[in-house]
Design a protein around this motif. Structure first.
Motif, PDB file in Angstrom:
ATOM      1  N   UNK A   6       6.962   3.556  -0.640  1.00 29.02           N
ATOM      2  CA  UNK A   6       7.567   4.491   0.308  1.00 29.02           C
ATOM      3  C   UNK A   6       7.972   5.805  -0.356  1.00 29.02           C
ATOM      4  N   UNK A   7       8.359   5.760  -1.616  1.00 28.10           N
ATOM      5  CA  UNK A   7       8.881   6.956  -2.277  1.00 28.10           C
ATOM      6  C   UNK A   7       7.792   7.816  -2.900  1.00 28.10           C
ATOM      7  N   UNK A   8       6.724   7.191  -3.389  1.00 26.08           N
ATOM      8  CA  UNK A   8       5.674   7.918  -4.110  1.00 26.08           C
ATOM      9  C   UNK A   8       4.482   8.125  -3.179  1.00 26.08           C
ATOM     10  N   UNK A   9       4.192   9.363  -2.906  1.00 23.11           N
ATOM     11  CA  UNK A   9       3.050   9.644  -2.040  1.00 23.11           C
ATOM     12  C   UNK A   9       1.752   9.411  -2.818  1.00 23.11           C
ATOM     13  N   UNK A  10       0.730   8.983  -2.102  1.00 25.51           N
ATOM     14  CA  UNK A  10      -0.570   8.689  -2.710  1.00 25.51           C
ATOM     15  C   UNK A  10      -1.338   9.997  -2.887  1.00 25.51           C
ATOM     16  N   UNK A  11      -1.546  10.407  -4.132  1.00 28.22           N
ATOM     17  CA  UNK A  11      -2.200  11.684  -4.388  1.00 28.22           C
ATOM     18  C   UNK A  11      -3.625  11.692  -3.853  1.00 28.22           C
TER      19      UNK A  11
END
Length: 405
Positions: A260-265
């Motif tokens: 939820x916190x780290x967006x998928x580059x």
């Protein structure tokens, strides 16, 4: 539901079920009581009733939730059941859907949990309108958890897979036992002052006693006062702590918190490529539109050119001249024809024609035309005009005769 309308049994039960589902206070409850009518079903589900001196409550624990049950349930045991209360539509009965069952030795903790939960709920700690949105593109993520263990390793692994450019800042905290709540509070406040984009606090699963640091009021206060958005990731999916309700977002596990916190580059790059394609198509379309407009204005400019205007006017004048010539010639032709017709008609009534036919023009002495014998008397002088001359005559006699008879 509208007054006076007749409803089916199913619609009534469904309506009541929705009321239970939307009641926040029934979504996570801990109920203490004595076991009765306990039955282990062949399907793996456990059906039982808990009761006290004044009432009883039907309960069910499904097979998939039995992993946390570490004792054999028997009638007469004093237990604390944690779960949610909802309606079983088919029978129209409400029951407690158990997620966690412990012997009443943990009853004190459950009571303290419920007491603090109600206190903080009344104080507005759980209100949705005060929760901060989680930033979509976080660059620095603070984590308050133990520096060893599966939780931090899972979050590091998931973060590196989704976006290796995101910076993770760990505040190693004690998450169990004496002094754990104080270190968690220090970690929250330190990372909040550091200015991270989002903050994750949590640990792996355990018993209610193991997770108790996240049920402490000082931790709830720290989360409530934190200016950085907080994701709570304590225990497993079935574990609920006070921190979960106060945080801006609850994740069922630490791994889910990292998701939820780290967006998928990769998704961002895909979105950027899509934007690039859309921009290119939009630019080409815009160029085509402007090219069409340019062609239109070029045509109009050519039409408005003085030389083109003069040539067009000259050509128009020549066309009009040709049309006028044809028109005048037609008028002359028509007039000639009309003149010929009038000349023929005039010639047909010409006196000369009459005279050529042997007729003569008779007039009296005053040159007045004589049309009838009634107009003359014997002795009158008459002038008789013929084609080649005039005769002077005197009337000697008048003979009346009606030639029409």
């Amino acid at each position: 539901m509208n007054r006076g309308k007749v409803y089916s049994v199913s619609s009534v039960n469904q309506y009541i079920k929705n009321m239970f589902s939307n009641e926040y206070a029934l979504s996570v409850v801990f109920v203490k009581g004595e076991i009765s009518n306990c039955k282990y079903h062949s399907s793996g589900h456990i059906y039982f009733t808990i009761k006290d001196e004044g009432s009883q409550l039907a309960c069910v624990m499904f097979r998939g939730d039995r992993n946390g049950l570490d004792f054999q349930m028997e009638n007469g045991q004093e237990i604390v059941v944690g779960g949610s209360i909802n309606v079983y539509e088919r029978d129209g009965k409400y029951q407690l859907y158990a997620k966690k069952i412990v012997l009443a030795g943990d009853g004190y903790l459950s009571e303290q949990y419920e007491k603090l939960k109600k206190k903080l709920q009344r104080a507005g700690y759980f209100d949705e309108n005060r929760k901060l949105p989680i930033p979509r593109y976080a660059k620095r993520i603070g984590i308050v958890t133990a520096k060893t263990g599966a939780a931090i390793q899972d979050m590091i692994h998931i973060s590196a897979r989704r976006n290796p450019f995101v910076q993770l800042i760990l505040y190693p905290a004690k998450v169990q036992g004496e002094g754990a709540a104080e270190t968690i509070v220090r970690g929250i406040r330190y990372l909040d002052e550091l200015g991270v984009d989002v903050l994750i606090i949590g640990r792996g699963g355990g018993s209610m006693e193991d997770l108790w640091a996240f049920n402490e009021e000082i931790v709830a206060d720290a989360v409530f006062e934190c200016r950085t958005p907080v994701i709570s990731a304590v225990g497993h999916e079935t574990d609920f702590t006070i921190t979960d309700f106060v945080a801006d977002l609850r994740a069922p596990t630490p791994s889910a918190a990292a998701e939820l916190a780290v967006y998928d580059v990769r998704q961002v790059l895909s979105a950027l490529y899509d934007c690039e394609d859309r921009m290119a198509r939009a630019m080409l379309q815009r160029v085509e539109t402007y090219r069409g407009q340019l062609d239109h204005w070029e045509s109009r400019l050519k039409m408005l050119n003085p030389l083109n205007q003069a040539r067009e006017k000259r050509q128009r004048m020549m066309d009009l001249e040709d049309r006028l010539t044809v028109f005048v010639q037609q008028i002359i032709k028509d007039k000639k024809h009309e003149f010929a017709m009038l000349a023929g008609r005039l010639d047909s009534v010409s006196p000369l024609k009459k005279l050529e036919s042997g007729y003569a023009f008779v007039s009296d002495g005053a040159d007045k035309m004589v049309n009838s014998v009634e107009e003359v008397r014997a002795g009158d002088s008459l002038h008789i005009t013929m084609l080649d001359g005039t005769l002077e005559a005197e009337v000697t006699d008048v003979v009346r005769r009606n030639w029409r008879k």
